[in-house]
Design a protein around this motif. Structure first.
Motif, short mmCIF file in Angstrom:
data_model
loop_
_atom_site.label_atom_id
_atom_site.label_comp_id
_atom_site.label_asym_id
_atom_site.label_seq_id
_atom_site.Cartn_x
_atom_site.Cartn_y
_atom_site.Cartn_z
N SER A 103 0.80 -1.21 0.00
CA SER A 103 0.00 0.00 0.00
C SER A 103 0.84 1.27 0.00
CB SER A 103 -0.91 0.00 1.23
OG SER A 103 -1.54 1.26 1.39
N SER A 104 0.48 2.19 -0.87
CA SER A 104 1.17 3.48 -0.93
C SER A 104 0.92 4.31 0.32
CB SER A 104 0.72 4.25 -2.17
OG SER A 104 -0.66 4.54 -2.10
N HIS A 125 3.71 -0.96 -15.48
CA HIS A 125 2.35 -0.74 -14.98
C HIS A 125 2.37 -0.90 -13.45
CE1 HIS A 125 0.84 -1.18 -19.16
NE2 HIS A 125 1.84 -2.06 -19.24
N PRO A 126 2.57 0.20 -12.71
CA PRO A 126 2.62 0.09 -11.25
C PRO A 126 1.22 -0.17 -10.68
CG PRO A 126 3.71 2.10 -12.02
CD PRO A 126 2.88 1.57 -13.14
N VAL A 127 1.14 -1.06 -9.70
CA VAL A 127 -0.12 -1.40 -9.06
C VAL A 127 0.02 -1.19 -7.56
CG1 VAL A 127 -1.77 -3.25 -8.55
CG2 VAL A 127 -0.72 -3.10 -10.82
N ASP A 128 -0.84 -0.35 -7.01
CA ASP A 128 -0.94 -0.20 -5.56
C ASP A 128 -1.93 -1.26 -5.09
OD1 ASP A 128 -1.43 0.49 -2.93
OD2 ASP A 128 -1.77 2.61 -3.34
N SER A 129 -1.42 -2.29 -4.41
CA SER A 129 -2.28 -3.39 -3.99
C SER A 129 -3.25 -2.99 -2.88
CB SER A 129 -1.43 -4.56 -3.49
OG SER A 129 -0.81 -4.25 -2.27
N CYS A 130 -3.02 -1.83 -2.24
CA CYS A 130 -3.80 -1.40 -1.09
C CYS A 130 -3.76 -2.45 0.02
CB CYS A 130 -5.25 -1.10 -1.48
SG CYS A 130 -5.43 0.33 -2.56
N VAL A 132 -0.85 -5.19 2.46
CA VAL A 132 0.50 -5.36 2.99
C VAL A 132 0.66 -6.84 3.31
CG1 VAL A 132 -0.20 -4.93 5.38
CG2 VAL A 132 2.17 -4.50 4.69
N GLY A 133 1.88 -7.34 3.20
CA GLY A 133 2.11 -8.74 3.51
C GLY A 133 1.51 -9.66 2.48
N PRO A 134 0.97 -10.81 2.91
CA PRO A 134 0.43 -11.78 1.95
C PRO A 134 -0.64 -11.22 1.02
CG PRO A 134 0.65 -12.78 4.11
CD PRO A 134 0.95 -11.32 4.30
N GLY A 135 -1.38 -10.20 1.43
CA GLY A 135 -2.38 -9.60 0.55
C GLY A 135 -1.75 -9.05 -0.71
N THR A 136 -0.59 -8.42 -0.58
CA THR A 136 0.14 -7.95 -1.75
C THR A 136 0.63 -9.12 -2.58
OG1 THR A 136 0.83 -5.93 -0.60
CG2 THR A 136 2.11 -6.57 -2.52
N GLY A 207 -6.01 0.40 2.30
CA GLY A 207 -4.58 0.61 2.34
C GLY A 207 -4.03 1.11 3.65
N ARG A 208 -4.86 1.26 4.65
CA ARG A 208 -4.41 1.74 5.97
C ARG A 208 -4.72 0.70 7.04
NH1 ARG A 208 -3.34 7.20 5.63
NH2 ARG A 208 -4.39 8.37 3.96
N ILE A 209 -4.00 0.79 8.15
CA ILE A 209 -4.28 -0.06 9.29
C ILE A 209 -5.32 0.60 10.16
CG2 ILE A 209 -3.33 -1.10 11.39
CD1 ILE A 209 -0.67 -1.34 9.93
N ASP A 210 -6.43 -0.09 10.37
CA ASP A 210 -7.52 0.42 11.20
C ASP A 210 -7.73 -0.48 12.40
OD1 ASP A 210 -8.09 2.59 9.64
OD2 ASP A 210 -9.77 1.66 8.58
N SER A 211 -8.13 0.12 13.49
CA SER A 211 -8.51 -0.65 14.65
C SER A 211 -9.85 -1.32 14.38
CB SER A 211 -8.63 0.26 15.88
OG SER A 211 -9.08 -0.47 17.00
N LEU A 212 -9.96 -2.58 14.74
CA LEU A 212 -11.16 -3.35 14.47
C LEU A 212 -11.92 -3.63 15.76
CD1 LEU A 212 -12.82 -4.75 12.28
CD2 LEU A 212 -11.38 -6.77 12.59
N GLU A 213 -11.27 -4.29 16.70
CA GLU A 213 -11.88 -4.62 17.99
C GLU A 213 -10.79 -4.67 19.05
OE1 GLU A 213 -14.14 -8.23 17.85
OE2 GLU A 213 -15.28 -7.63 16.08
#
Length: 295
Positions: A103-104, A125-130, A132-136, A207-213
């Protein structure tokens, strides 16, 4: 800065896929699909290491450094380094590049790829996967699948973007302190979590880290992580990676439970995160990435 080089497939294949070391693509998988992995750097104390290349850049070393409060930071590859990768691929006879990166909003790696693409001798062709880690990594594999099926670079890039958005990345950390040090969460959130002795669950959103619970114990947090992963998978067939830092028992238990509950296209993958991601999450982290299976 050396990079991991793999066979890029049969001679008629003209499109290369490039990703970064935090994408966590296993070496054998990258070799099978001809993916070029560009390392990020981890700096421990005053020494810089290339992740996946230098022996010193191990998850174990980073976990120990964090426990001992040794300064640990990370650095992206420079645009110049990315340009060298693209030029090397052009020299090997490749006509285009699909560059899939983390993620950018969490790293400058995608920006470096964009800058380097402007002067590349072949289209990039640059790709922002949005992600991090295995998701990318799953996004990069989607691009490789399209290319292997005879698709264009544009189609491969779109497939990578779509799979990155469709991935669900969930993770548990013992403390928010390491994310705070790296600027990935605010100081107030980290301080509140420590004061309340809660165990945070987080996710990657846009693309950002959010608090979930927030839950009170590690056991409850991991049980909740399992339920959230099952919800994310829904009724479809998926691929799953369970990642960890210095917490193999937790990861193996979670992977076993998810294997019993999900319709998996492939066996659940268990992996220790690399030094770069480990520097930001700290020992004890357990993550689950759920990706729609490739069709």
């Amino acid at each position: 800065m050396p990079l991991r080089r793999y066979s890029l497939g049969m001679p008629e294949r003209r499109i290369a896929v490039v990703t970064d070391s935090p994408a966590s693509v296993p070496d054998d998988v990258a070799a099978e699909h001809g993916i070029v992995v560009v390392p990020l750097q981890v700096i421990v104390g005053a020494t810089s290491y290339d992740e996946g290349v230098d022996e010193g850049a191990s998850p174990e070393m980073v976990a120990q450094a964090l426990r001992e409060f040794t300064p640990v930071s990370t650095s992206r590859p420079s645009p110049t380094r990315m340009a060298e990768v693209y030029a090397s691929l052009a020299e090997q006879g490749y006509a285009e590049v699909v560059a899939v990166h983390l993620s950018s909003k969490m790293s400058g790696t995608y920006d470096a790829a964009e800058v380097a693409a402007r002067t590349s001798p072949i289209p990039v062709h640059p790709v922002d996967s949005c992600q991090v880690g295995p998701g990318t990594g799953y996004a990069a594999l989607a691009a490789a699948a399209v290319i292997e099926a005879g698709g264009s670079a544009e189609e491969a890039a779109e497939a990578a973007r779509a799979r990155g958005v469709a991935c669900e990345s969930l993770f548990y950390v013992d403390t928010l302190e390491y994310l705070r040090r790296g600027g990935r969460v605010g100081a107030a959130a980290a301080l509140l979590g420590g004061a309340l002795a809660v165990k945070p669950l987080l996710k990657v959103t846009d693309g950002r880290i959010d608090s979930l619970e927030k839950v009170r114990t590690a056991g409850r947090a991991l049980a909740r992580l399992e339920e959230l992963a099952v919800q994310a998978a829904g009724e479809g067939q998926v691929e799953v990676t369970v990642a960890h830092l210095a917490s193999p028992d937790r990861a193996e238990t979670l992977a076993e439970r998810l294997s019993d509950r999900l319709d998996l296209a492939e066996p659940a993958r268990i992996a220790e995160v690399g030094a770069v991601l480990g520097a930001h999450v700290g020992p004890g982290m357990v993550a689950v990435c759920v990706a729609p299976a490739l069709t």
